[in-house]
Design a protein around this motif. Sequence first.
Motif, short mmCIF file in Angstrom:
data_model
loop_
_atom_site.label_atom_id
_atom_site.label_comp_id
_atom_site.label_asym_id
_atom_site.label_seq_id
_atom_site.Cartn_x
_atom_site.Cartn_y
_atom_site.Cartn_z
N ALA A 58 -5.74 0.59 8.55
CA ALA A 58 -5.65 -0.17 9.80
C ALA A 58 -4.91 0.82 10.92
CB ALA A 58 -4.80 -1.39 9.35
N ALA A 59 -4.04 1.49 10.57
CA ALA A 59 -3.22 2.20 11.32
C ALA A 59 -4.01 3.32 12.13
CB ALA A 59 -1.77 2.69 11.00
N PRO A 60 -4.63 4.05 11.32
CA PRO A 60 -5.34 5.29 12.09
C PRO A 60 -6.32 4.64 13.00
CG PRO A 60 -5.63 5.31 9.54
CD PRO A 60 -4.61 4.41 9.87
N ALA A 61 -7.00 3.69 12.32
CA ALA A 61 -8.45 2.90 13.14
C ALA A 61 -7.50 2.57 14.47
CB ALA A 61 -9.03 1.92 12.26
N LEU A 62 -6.51 2.01 14.55
CA LEU A 62 -5.86 1.45 15.59
C LEU A 62 -5.55 2.60 16.70
CD1 LEU A 62 -4.52 -0.64 17.46
CD2 LEU A 62 -2.51 -0.46 15.77
N ALA A 63 -4.91 3.73 16.08
CA ALA A 63 -4.64 4.99 16.69
C ALA A 63 -5.93 5.63 17.57
CB ALA A 63 -3.88 5.91 16.29
N ASN A 64 -6.96 5.42 16.38
CA ASN A 64 -8.17 6.12 17.04
C ASN A 64 -8.88 5.40 18.24
OD1 ASN A 64 -7.75 8.19 15.21
ND2 ASN A 64 -9.06 7.28 13.71
N ALA A 65 -8.63 4.09 18.08
CA ALA A 65 -9.02 3.06 19.03
C ALA A 65 -8.40 3.30 20.49
CB ALA A 65 -8.91 1.88 18.59
N ILE A 66 -7.27 3.34 20.34
CA ILE A 66 -6.37 3.47 21.43
C ILE A 66 -6.84 4.90 22.17
CG2 ILE A 66 -3.93 3.77 22.41
CD1 ILE A 66 -2.93 1.93 20.42
N SER A 71 0.78 -1.22 0.08
CA SER A 71 0.10 -0.01 -0.07
C SER A 71 0.78 1.18 -0.02
CB SER A 71 -1.16 -0.01 0.97
OG SER A 71 -0.70 0.42 2.25
N VAL A 72 2.25 1.08 0.14
CA VAL A 72 3.19 2.25 -0.33
C VAL A 72 2.98 3.56 0.67
CG1 VAL A 72 4.37 3.11 -2.08
CG2 VAL A 72 3.20 1.24 -2.67
N ALA A 73 2.88 4.59 0.02
CA ALA A 73 2.77 5.91 0.93
C ALA A 73 1.51 6.05 1.54
CB ALA A 73 3.02 7.22 -0.23
N ASN A 74 0.35 5.38 1.15
CA ASN A 74 -0.70 5.14 1.95
C ASN A 74 -0.53 4.91 3.23
OD1 ASN A 74 -3.06 5.57 -0.13
ND2 ASN A 74 -2.11 3.89 -0.98
N VAL A 75 0.27 4.12 3.71
CA VAL A 75 0.64 4.05 4.98
C VAL A 75 0.73 5.01 5.84
CG1 VAL A 75 2.13 2.76 6.64
CG2 VAL A 75 1.70 1.55 4.44
N TYR A 76 1.67 5.76 5.62
CA TYR A 76 1.93 7.02 6.45
C TYR A 76 0.76 8.25 6.23
CZ TYR A 76 5.33 7.78 2.66
OH TYR A 76 6.11 7.81 1.24
N HIS A 77 0.50 8.41 4.89
CA HIS A 77 -0.38 9.45 4.84
C HIS A 77 -1.79 9.18 5.32
CE1 HIS A 77 1.96 10.86 1.00
NE2 HIS A 77 2.31 11.59 2.13
N VAL A 78 -2.41 8.10 5.22
CA VAL A 78 -3.63 7.90 5.67
C VAL A 78 -3.45 7.66 7.38
CG1 VAL A 78 -5.49 6.23 5.69
CG2 VAL A 78 -4.19 6.86 3.61
N PHE A 79 -2.48 7.37 7.95
CA PHE A 79 -2.26 7.34 9.39
C PHE A 79 -2.34 8.63 9.68
CE2 PHE A 79 1.17 8.12 12.81
CZ PHE A 79 0.03 7.58 13.79
N ALA A 80 -1.60 9.80 8.92
CA ALA A 80 -1.99 11.19 9.54
C ALA A 80 -3.36 11.67 9.30
CB ALA A 80 -0.82 11.90 8.61
N ASN A 81 -3.85 11.39 8.19
CA ASN A 81 -5.02 12.42 7.93
C ASN A 81 -6.38 11.83 8.52
OD1 ASN A 81 -5.82 10.70 5.74
ND2 ASN A 81 -4.81 12.13 4.20
N GLN A 82 -6.25 10.49 8.65
CA GLN A 82 -7.30 9.84 9.21
C GLN A 82 -7.30 9.87 10.86
OE1 GLN A 82 -10.45 7.85 7.74
NE2 GLN A 82 -9.79 9.38 6.44
N SER A 83 -6.06 9.81 11.30
CA SER A 83 -5.84 10.27 12.86
C SER A 83 -6.23 11.68 12.96
CB SER A 83 -4.50 10.23 13.16
OG SER A 83 -4.14 8.73 13.27
#
Lengths: 152, 779
Positions: B743-751, B540-552
């Motif tokens: 996955a990553a932002p959903a996780l950070a949001n859940a935490i 999923s390449v750059a989606n990993v960090y970009h989506v982590f940031a903006n969905q968080s």
Amino acid sequence: MAITLKINGKNENVTAAEGTPLLWVLRDHLGMTGTKFGCGVAQCGACTVHVDGTPIRSCITAHEDVEDSDIVTIEGASGKVADAIRGAWEELAVPQCGYCQAGQIMSATALLVTNKSPSDDDIDAAMSGNICRCATYVRIRKAIKEAAKAVY
Amino acid sequence: MFMHLAQTAKPKIETANKPLLNLSRRGFVGAGTGLALAVTLGACSQNKPETLAQAAAPIPDNSNIDIGPLVLISIAADGRTQITNPRSEMGQQVITTVAQMIADELDVPWDDLFIKQAVGDKKYGDQNTDGSTSVRNHFDRFRMAGASMRQMLTQAAANEWGVDISECTSELGVITHSSGKTLTYGDVSEAAGKLDVPAEDTVTLKTRSQWRYIGKDKPSYTISDVIRGKGTFGIDVRVPDMLYAVIARPPALFGKVKSLDDTAALAVPGVTQVVKMKEPEGEAPGFQQLGGVAVIATDTWAAIQGREALKIEWDAGPHKNYNSKTYAQELMATARQPGENKFKRGDVTKALSSAETMISADYYAAHLSQSPMEPPAATAQWTGDNVEIWACTQNPQAAQSTVAQICGVPDENVTVHVTLLGGGFGRKSKPDFVVEAALLAREVGKPVKVTWTREDDIKHGYFHSVSAQHMKGGLDKDGNVTAVLHRTVFPSINSTFGPSDQGSDFELSLGATDNPWNVPNMAVEVGKANSHIRIGWLRSVANVYHVFANQSFAAELAHAAGKDPKAFLMDIIGPDRIIDFSKDGVTYPNYGASLDEHPVDTKRLKAVLDKAATMAKWGRDVPKGHGLGIAVHRSFLAYVATAIEVAVDADGNISFPGIWSAVDAGTVVSPDNTKSQIEGGTLFGISNALYGEITATNGAVDQSNFPDWRVMRMAEAPHVFETHIMESEAPPAGVGEPGTPPAAPALANAIFAATGQRLRAMPLLGQNDRLDMSKVGEG
Ligand code: FES
Ligand code: FES
């Protein structure tokens, strides 16, 4: 050093340097490549085989240390528990790339031989040494429970 | 059997060259004796199915046919049908899926199918198994191949009967004339092979309701082998007289061997030779070998022991000052400065300064390693100026051309056989390890298998990029978002292939410039960053960090506005519409697909978000220490929303009572397998988010193996994982990668929901095993 190993019920003559792990004897000397290399340091479980019924990591087991033992690899795993495990694995389409699955099946089979109805905690304890980078864990957990039901 | 096996005069390949599988598990009894194969596989002599080819008519030159039926399908006189799979199997069940697409239109019984794995060859069209493309880019072509072949077979029967083709029908390998007489595909395969391939506009594809295999769950072709230890992966290849190699590579990129003492290594029993590797050229690593020193031995263990015994002094090379800790601070500082604008709507600066509430947040995500369970491995064997290679490669054509270029031989002298891949995740689309095998086999004069140990894989990979991001958002007095600024800084994948000091537009389109929010003032900016290790794509390449940031950040804005994060997300996505990013100054590549066929559709985005929330029973009361988080993103043309419930105990241990995912991937060929990919993609994302961190000191990667490169294990896996596939007749989208970004932002949001801790740096657990509970409640 020439020794005889008993693998999947068959005697195999092996000449390998002292200290060579069973993993590389299986894979490189005997051409039994079903047992996989994943880490070499007993961290991933890809190399799991049974020695006298106990699951061990063949990557850190010197082959001469298991000279007098019964060794079973994925190629030779058989019987009602192994069959049930394989059946459940197919039924639930557990594997993705499949690379870790030989190790997973060897660990799961050993678990079910001694534990007829493993709880989630039992499964965690028995299976956490087996990494699956494709992350098929949810299906593995389910399949172990299905296999337990099928066999007992 | 298909392919050259023991009975041929060619070097006996014990494993890699067997037919990958045989669907019905029936052997080819009597194969090679009197088979009248009509349609052969095209002119690839290195890999032609020897026994069939012996009996075959002259091989037609199909090289002008772009994935035409002749290169993909052959039918024997007894009806057995061989499909040649050009894509790499790495766990996504592409073999099965390709067979579903071709066999459906060909209309043959599933049990009559045999699969042959294609070698790398341009005649198969695009073989780069990357970008979740196997179905989305080839759905029409694979179906067209099956349908064209079916039409040729029917035409051949019509010719034999002297009737018009319109009087004939075909089903499951049998052609029937209106009079009731029948011929099988096998009966007419020889005659069909002599016909011209029909023009595409004369071929009719099935309607959806006629699909026999597409959209149905078919059993995996490889499963029966892999659960018996039989599948042949790259690392399993064995060739007679083969030697085994491991390589000591320079600790830092473009480092060189200054001095070498191999006396002790050569004294290790089994070690036969020590070879200095050719050094990489130029300033960009590309797919070149890394250089270093190889130890050749009679088994892998001896080679590993020999490598331990090498005494090498390294010239550290141009990247010796790379320290990831300092570098991270520099990235972050850059992200706080204005960068080059890549998306502009309204006036963000003005809107932010006049906002009722302004919040800002910095996000960081570390380098990651793909670490597929099977480390890279390749075997090569030279005969004169020709080399035959067996490798777990995602991109056999790139392997072929890179080997040819570096070894100085024409492409056609290089045959790349593709084995099963024990995972890929992007690592195995870079054929540096294949080049190593080719170079060594030529130097040694014998077949050589290069095996990467896990340490090699983790220390010398093509790393997922590190990134720093700075976000600002403005809210009005009613909690509506008036402005969003997203600044991102990361070393680009392009740096692996040439000069590059900034993230590329393509990488920005993965999660940054494709932001679907209906916010009046928005900007995306990119800052400068040079790279010092090889950067490569990872699932999923750059989606990993970009989506982590903006969905968080969406959840952070919701919190600031005092709103429910899911309802807030629905709101900022806004009304149903098709988004045209060109209005915001973005040339949006849309994953290489046309925007007409695959528009960016907010209705579908919101539908998966709603569905995942419903599945998770969003809004319910959760036990103390539990929290629900959610995120949604469109990537690789698929829409995925994921809701995660975490449970955090008093000691900070995290577990997952449940994960719920909704995916709209358009038309789905293989439903259960799609679910499996979403499960895997999601947990891959969670594993990386919790633990994934590659660091470097003096240019050399610090981590080495699973103890310090931690990945998810059984005890950490969720107890419930439900995936829902949305009904859709839209064209197919990718499924291998789209599960990862949310996955990553959903996780950070859940935490955050569970503990009040907002974690903005990945890995979320830092160097710890658990959450630091002293920070509970610190937003
Ligand atoms: S290879 Fe033995 S545990 Fe990983
Ligand atoms: S199935 Fe791929 S590593 Fe487990």
